[in-house]
Design a protein around this motif. Structure first.
Motif, PDB file in Angstrom:
ATOM      1  N   ASP A 133      44.239  47.349  40.751  1.00 50.54           N
ATOM      2  CA  ASP A 133      43.408  46.226  40.309  1.00 50.54           C
ATOM      3  C   ASP A 133      43.830  44.940  41.015  1.00 50.54           C
ATOM      4  O   ASP A 133      42.990  44.156  41.465  1.00 50.54           O
ATOM      5  N   VAL A 180      37.416  37.653  37.476  1.00 53.00           N
ATOM      6  CA  VAL A 180      37.727  38.389  36.248  1.00 53.00           C
ATOM      7  C   VAL A 180      36.589  39.342  35.918  1.00 53.00           C
ATOM      8  O   VAL A 180      36.812  40.498  35.533  1.00 53.00           O
ATOM      9  N   ARG A 181      35.347  38.886  36.088  1.00 56.81           N
ATOM     10  CA  ARG A 181      34.196  39.761  35.841  1.00 56.81           C
ATOM     11  C   ARG A 181      34.192  40.949  36.816  1.00 56.81           C
ATOM     12  O   ARG A 181      33.861  42.067  36.440  1.00 56.81           O
ATOM     13  N   TRP A 239      36.839  42.272  38.115  1.00 56.04           N
ATOM     14  CA  TRP A 239      37.922  43.150  37.653  1.00 56.04           C
ATOM     15  C   TRP A 239      37.462  43.971  36.448  1.00 56.04           C
ATOM     16  O   TRP A 239      37.798  45.133  36.322  1.00 56.04           O
ATOM     17  N   GLN A 240      36.661  43.342  35.554  1.00 53.33           N
ATOM     18  CA  GLN A 240      36.178  44.039  34.363  1.00 53.33           C
ATOM     19  C   GLN A 240      35.099  45.066  34.690  1.00 53.33           C
ATOM     20  O   GLN A 240      34.901  46.014  33.929  1.00 53.33           O
ATOM     21  N   HIS A 241      34.376  44.888  35.794  1.00 55.19           N
ATOM     22  CA  HIS A 241      33.279  45.780  36.178  1.00 55.19           C
ATOM     23  C   HIS A 241      33.447  46.265  37.620  1.00 55.19           C
ATOM     24  O   HIS A 241      32.593  45.982  38.471  1.00 55.19           O
TER      25      HIS A 241
END
Length: 183
Positions: free
Chosen positions: A14, A52-53, A55-57
């Motif tokens: 990540d 961050v988005r 990383w989340q998706h």
């Protein structure tokens, strides 16, 4: 990486993904956000949130639905739009005055002093009170007070001296406010 647990390997992957995205697309994202907002710090916040988005998706980046940069710039635009809508829906923020300013403009002490001085003035004779009212409340000079009251200048000066001395006896804590010379 063979000795790392699955979660540790995922964390490293990540982090590598985010570094790669920022290295490759961060400049374009920041430039676009800055152009939309006009504030560098806010643009940096938007870029951070877009990463961050991402990383989340992570599936949105690799499933072949379009370019990664296009997806990231769309996220930036959506975040800027969301911020603008949120700011528009809130009432305007008004800065509070500094504590010193609030205390300096507090009129409670003035009200209390007015009541106390008014009560003390009520204890003076009518002649003494009239002279003080002319000089201190109406701002007249001693000569103007003498003319308005129809009494000699020396009498105005004498009455103001004795009236202030009586007030000082009634109000020992307020002497500083009564230190105005009579001319």
């Amino acid at each position: 990486m063979a000795g790392l647990s699955r979660s540790a390997r995922q964390k490293v992957a990540d982090e590598a993904l985010l570094r790669s995205l920022f290295r490759e697309h961060g400049g374009a994202m920041l430039a676009y956000a800055y152009r939309l907002i006009g504030d560098r710090a806010a643009a940096e916040d938007v870029v951070q949130e877009a990463l961050v988005r991402a990383w989340q998706h992570p599936d949105a980046l690799v499933n072949g639905r379009g370019s990664v940069r296009g997806w990231l710039l769309t996220v930036v635009r959506n975040l800027v739009t969301d911020r603008a809508r949120a700011r528009a829906s809130r009432p305007l923020e008004v800065a509070e005055p500094p504590v010193e300013a609030a205390v300096a403009h507090d009129h409670a002490d003035g009200v209390v002093n007015s009541l106390v001085v008014g009560a003390a003035l009520g204890r003076l004779s009518a002649e003494h009170r009239e002279v003080l009212e002319q000089i201190y409340l109406l701002g007249a000079t001693a000569s103007e007070a003498a003319s308005a009251l129809g009494i000699p200048l020396g009498t105005v000066k004498s009455r103001s001296f004795h009236a202030l001395r009586a007030l000082r006896a009634f109000l020992p804590g307020l002497e500083a406010g009564l230190e105005r010379s009579v001319s």
